[in-house]
Structures are given as structure tokens and as C-alpha cells.
Write a protein that holds these residues in place. Structure first.
Motif, PDB file in Angstrom:
ATOM      1  N   PHE A   1      29.786 -29.900  -6.778  1.00 32.90           N
ATOM      2  CA  PHE A   1      30.457 -28.773  -7.672  1.00 32.90           C
ATOM      3  C   PHE A   1      29.629 -27.167  -7.464  1.00 32.90           C
ATOM      4  CE2 PHE A   1      34.367 -30.552  -9.713  1.00 32.90           C
ATOM      5  CZ  PHE A   1      33.505 -32.386  -9.918  1.00 32.90           C
TER       6      PHE A   1
ATOM      7  N   TYR B   1      30.082 -22.968  -8.872  1.00 28.78           N
ATOM      8  CA  TYR B   1      31.066 -22.212 -10.042  1.00 28.78           C
ATOM      9  C   TYR B   1      29.343 -20.747  -9.817  1.00 28.78           C
ATOM     10  CZ  TYR B   1      32.465 -25.791 -12.445  1.00 28.78           C
ATOM     11  OH  TYR B   1      33.479 -26.647 -13.118  1.00 28.78           O
TER      12      TYR B   1
ATOM     13  N   GLN C   1      28.386 -17.181 -12.306  1.00 27.84           N
ATOM     14  CA  GLN C   1      28.506 -16.941 -13.385  1.00 27.84           C
ATOM     15  C   GLN C   1      28.250 -15.887 -13.160  1.00 27.84           C
ATOM     16  OE1 GLN C   1      26.069 -19.344 -15.883  1.00 27.84           O
ATOM     17  NE2 GLN C   1      26.771 -18.476 -17.789  1.00 27.84           N
TER      18      GLN C   1
ATOM     19  N   GLN D   1      29.111 -13.545 -19.236  1.00 33.14           N
ATOM     20  CA  GLN D   1      30.592 -14.361 -19.055  1.00 33.14           C
ATOM     21  C   GLN D   1      30.469 -16.354 -18.928  1.00 33.14           C
ATOM     22  OE1 GLN D   1      33.985 -13.338 -18.711  1.00 33.14           O
ATOM     23  NE2 GLN D   1      32.667 -12.112 -19.703  1.00 33.14           N
ATOM     24  N   GLY D   2      31.450 -17.082 -18.859  1.00 32.95           N
ATOM     25  CA  GLY D   2      31.331 -18.488 -18.735  1.00 32.95           C
ATOM     26  C   GLY D   2      31.040 -19.078 -17.232  1.00 32.95           C
ATOM     27  N   PRO D   3      31.058 -19.954 -16.752  1.00 40.73           N
ATOM     28  CA  PRO D   3      30.765 -20.291 -15.176  1.00 40.73           C
ATOM     29  C   PRO D   3      32.149 -20.944 -14.960  1.00 40.73           C
ATOM     30  CG  PRO D   3      29.122 -21.835 -16.298  1.00 40.73           C
ATOM     31  CD  PRO D   3      30.011 -20.511 -17.985  1.00 40.73           C
TER      32      PRO D   3
ATOM     33  N   PHE E   1      34.691 -21.348 -11.906  1.00 47.66           N
ATOM     34  CA  PHE E   1      34.944 -22.523 -10.282  1.00 47.66           C
ATOM     35  C   PHE E   1      35.383 -22.157  -9.674  1.00 47.66           C
ATOM     36  CE2 PHE E   1      35.861 -26.920  -8.336  1.00 47.66           C
ATOM     37  CZ  PHE E   1      37.276 -25.999  -7.695  1.00 47.66           C
TER      38      PHE E   1
ATOM     39  N   TYR F   1      34.760 -27.442  -4.486  1.00 49.73           N
ATOM     40  CA  TYR F   1      34.028 -28.969  -4.821  1.00 49.73           C
ATOM     41  C   TYR F   1      34.654 -29.966  -3.354  1.00 49.73           C
ATOM     42  CZ  TYR F   1      36.008 -33.657  -6.639  1.00 49.73           C
ATOM     43  OH  TYR F   1      35.879 -34.836  -6.236  1.00 49.73           O
TER      44      TYR F   1
ATOM     45  N   SER G   1      39.588 -23.819  -3.766  1.00 46.96           N
ATOM     46  CA  SER G   1      40.813 -22.569  -4.758  1.00 46.96           C
ATOM     47  C   SER G   1      39.993 -21.218  -5.505  1.00 46.96           C
ATOM     48  CB  SER G   1      41.726 -23.514  -6.355  1.00 46.96           C
ATOM     49  OG  SER G   1      40.946 -23.618  -7.054  1.00 46.96           O
TER      50      SER G   1
ATOM     51  N   LEU H   1      26.159 -21.459  -9.363  1.00 46.82           N
ATOM     52  CA  LEU H   1      25.628 -22.789 -10.106  1.00 46.82           C
ATOM     53  C   LEU H   1      25.951 -24.116  -8.960  1.00 46.82           C
ATOM     54  CD1 LEU H   1      26.173 -21.910 -14.217  1.00 46.82           C
ATOM     55  CD2 LEU H   1      23.839 -21.818 -12.805  1.00 46.82           C
TER      56      LEU H   1
ATOM     57  N   LEU I   1      28.602 -33.178 -15.387  1.00 43.28           N
ATOM     58  CA  LEU I   1      28.193 -32.536 -14.622  1.00 43.28           C
ATOM     59  C   LEU I   1      26.650 -32.337 -15.030  1.00 43.28           C
ATOM     60  CD1 LEU I   1      31.031 -29.448 -13.493  1.00 43.28           C
ATOM     61  CD2 LEU I   1      31.114 -31.710 -12.984  1.00 43.28           C
TER      62      LEU I   1
ATOM     63  N   PHE J   1      23.955 -30.078 -13.536  1.00 44.85           N
ATOM     64  CA  PHE J   1      23.436 -28.547 -13.110  1.00 44.85           C
ATOM     65  C   PHE J   1      22.204 -28.582 -12.933  1.00 44.85           C
ATOM     66  CE2 PHE J   1      27.813 -26.330 -13.765  1.00 44.85           C
ATOM     67  CZ  PHE J   1      28.396 -27.165 -14.534  1.00 44.85           C
ATOM     68  N   GLY J   2      22.478 -27.172 -11.849  1.00 46.01           N
ATOM     69  CA  GLY J   2      20.896 -26.822 -11.732  1.00 46.01           C
ATOM     70  C   GLY J   2      20.316 -26.204 -11.837  1.00 46.01           C
TER      71      GLY J   2
ATOM     72  N   TYR K   1      29.426 -28.222 -23.954  1.00 43.62           N
ATOM     73  CA  TYR K   1      27.415 -27.842 -22.664  1.00 43.62           C
ATOM     74  C   TYR K   1      26.712 -26.425 -23.297  1.00 43.62           C
ATOM     75  CZ  TYR K   1      29.235 -30.517 -19.041  1.00 43.62           C
ATOM     76  OH  TYR K   1      29.031 -31.876 -17.659  1.00 43.62           O
TER      77      TYR K   1
ATOM     78  N   PHE L   1      28.742 -23.717 -23.950  1.00 44.04           N
ATOM     79  CA  PHE L   1      29.936 -23.386 -23.739  1.00 44.04           C
ATOM     80  C   PHE L   1      30.234 -24.499 -24.165  1.00 44.04           C
ATOM     81  CE2 PHE L   1      29.225 -19.607 -20.919  1.00 44.04           C
ATOM     82  CZ  PHE L   1      27.628 -20.010 -20.873  1.00 44.04           C
TER      83      PHE L   1
ATOM     84  N   GLY M   1      34.944 -21.338 -21.034  1.00 35.75           N
ATOM     85  CA  GLY M   1      35.059 -20.299 -22.051  1.00 35.75           C
ATOM     86  C   GLY M   1      33.965 -19.206 -21.902  1.00 35.75           C
TER      87      GLY M   1
END
Lengths: 114, 114
Positions: free
Chosen positions: A33, A35, A37, A41-43, A45, A48, A58, A91, A103, A105-106, B36, B90, B105
Motif C-alpha cells: 500500500f 499512503y 500523510q 493529518q492522518g495517512p 490511501f 494498493y 482510487s 508511507l 499493515l 509501515f516503513g 496504530y 491513529f 483519522g
């Protein structure tokens, strides 16, 4: 390595330049995935992959954004003709099969467009 | 469309105090819910998740969360906060048939005073 690796960690680009961000997922993870950020703010999308197939794009904000995962492992997010609003942390995350809810994450690639 | 609201942007607590971080979701059916944590210089890490069953779920680092359908909430709690818990938290909701495509969020920043 044991975790998700992203490079570069920091990238400064002049407006109009093209950038490429790389993600090396955990070995054996089928799902990948991207993302975005923004500061404070939050990540959000972007896109994928399941193996090499891009199943959902999308969230890509414009046709300047392009992602690929040609061999089902490493993925590259490319941004063409960067704009200031592209400044964000990008991300990458991977998961075993897309259904575990976990998930990995890096640390992200921080892009600053001047 | 699914969405997640974290009403508190910033919370400050003293070390040893209890903690509750609020999360409200919008979704038409039973959601998959996640918390998270993002520590400085580190990638996002899964604390806990709810798919079904017992509405009180236990996670790592002593955290727990309770799913309340009637309130559309999934609040995160910890009885006694440690200084190392200072981070960004999050809440996220999973999309059906693709549980790993998460909607996040905007996050709550936790500051811990000694």
C-alpha cells in the motif's frame, strides 16, 4: 531487512521536477500500500497492489501520480511535474495477504517541493 | 463512505495517569477497527484491532479498546501511562472485502509529563 524499507528518506524537489520514491516490502508480503500523510493529518490511501497487480488506485490525486510493482516485490511511486501541494510524507506499507488487518509501515519518504 | 473522527488533536497527561483517546467511526455495517501508534522517527505500528466477537480487545504495550456499536465508538484506553507512550495515535477503519485498505483519522498527539 526485517522491516519495510523506503528510500530516499528525504527528498527536496523544485516545482516541476519528477521524483521517484522506492519501497521494499517485507519479504513474502503479498499486499503493498501507498499512503500520503500531509502535515498534521492522518495517512490517506493512494493505491494498493496484490503481488504485481494494482487493484486499487482510487486515491491517486492526479494523473501525475503513478505507481508500479513490476515483479510483485519492490514498488516505486512516481510523481511527475511536482507541485507544492505534493509536499508530504509518503508511507509504504505491506501486509501478508491483505486480510489480516495488520499493515507494516516503513518510516516514510518526506517530500518537500519548493 | 467510511470515515473516522478523532475529536482530540492533542492530549497531555501526567505519567502514571489513566488515558482514554476517543475515536468515532461512520460506517453502515459492522466495521473492522484499528489503533496504530506513530512514534517519532518510526513507522506506524499496530496496537490492536477489532474484527468481531468480544467488544473489549487487548493490545500491545498495555493498551485496550472497547467497541461500542450504539455510540459508533472505539476508544483506546490505558490504566497507567508511561513517558514512552508519548506519540501520535491513529484510529482506522477497514474497508469490507479489503480489510487492509484502511481509512485513518487525523490522529491524537499524546504528550506525557513526568
Amino acid at each position: 531487512g526485517a522491516g519495510v524499507s523506503q528510500s530516499p528518506r528525504y527528498k527536496v524537489a523544485k516545482r516541476g521536477q519528477d521524483v521517484a520514491l522506492r519501497c521494499d516490502p517485507i519479504s513474502g508480503h503479498v499486499s503493498l500500500f501507498w499512503y500520503q500523510q500531509a502535515l498534521g493529518q492522518g495517512p490517506e490511501f493512494l493505491t494498493y497492489f496484490q503481488n504485481e497487480a494494482q487493484l486499487d488506485k482510487s486515491g491517486l490525486p492526479s494523473d501525475r501520480f503513478f505507481a508500479e510493482r513490476p515483479e510483485g516485490s519492490v514498488s516505486t511511486l512516481k510523481i511527475q511535474r511536482t507541485q507544492q501541494e505534493d509536499s508530504a510524507v509518503y508511507l509504504c506499507a505491506s501486509s501478508l495477504d491483505g486480510s489480516t488487518g495488520e499493515l507494516f509501515f516503513g518510516e516514510g519518504s518526506r517530500l518537500t517541493v519548493l | 463512505a467510511q470515515s473516522v473522527t478523532q475529536p482530540d488533536i492533542h492530549i497531555t497527561v501526567s505519567e502514571g495517569a489513566s488515558l482514554e483517546l476517543r475515536c468515532n467511526y461512520s460506517y453502515g455495517a459492522t466495521p473492522y477497527l484499528f489503533w496504530y501508534v506513530q512514534s517519532p522517527g518510526q513507522g506506524l505500528q499496530l496496537l490492536l484491532k477489532y474484527f468481531s466477537g468480544d467488544t473489549l480487545v487487548q493490545g500491545i504495550k498495555g493498551f485496550e479498546a472497547e467497541f461500542k456499536r450504539s455510540q459508533s465508538s472505539f476508544n483506546l484506553r490505558k490504566p497507567s501511562v508511561h513517558w514512552s507512550d508519548a506519540a501520535e495515535y491513529f484510529c482506522a477503519v477497514g474497508v469490507p472485502l479489503n480489510t487492509d485498505k484502511l481509512i485513518f483519522g487525523t490522529g491524537t498527539r499524546l504528550q506525557v509529563f513526568p
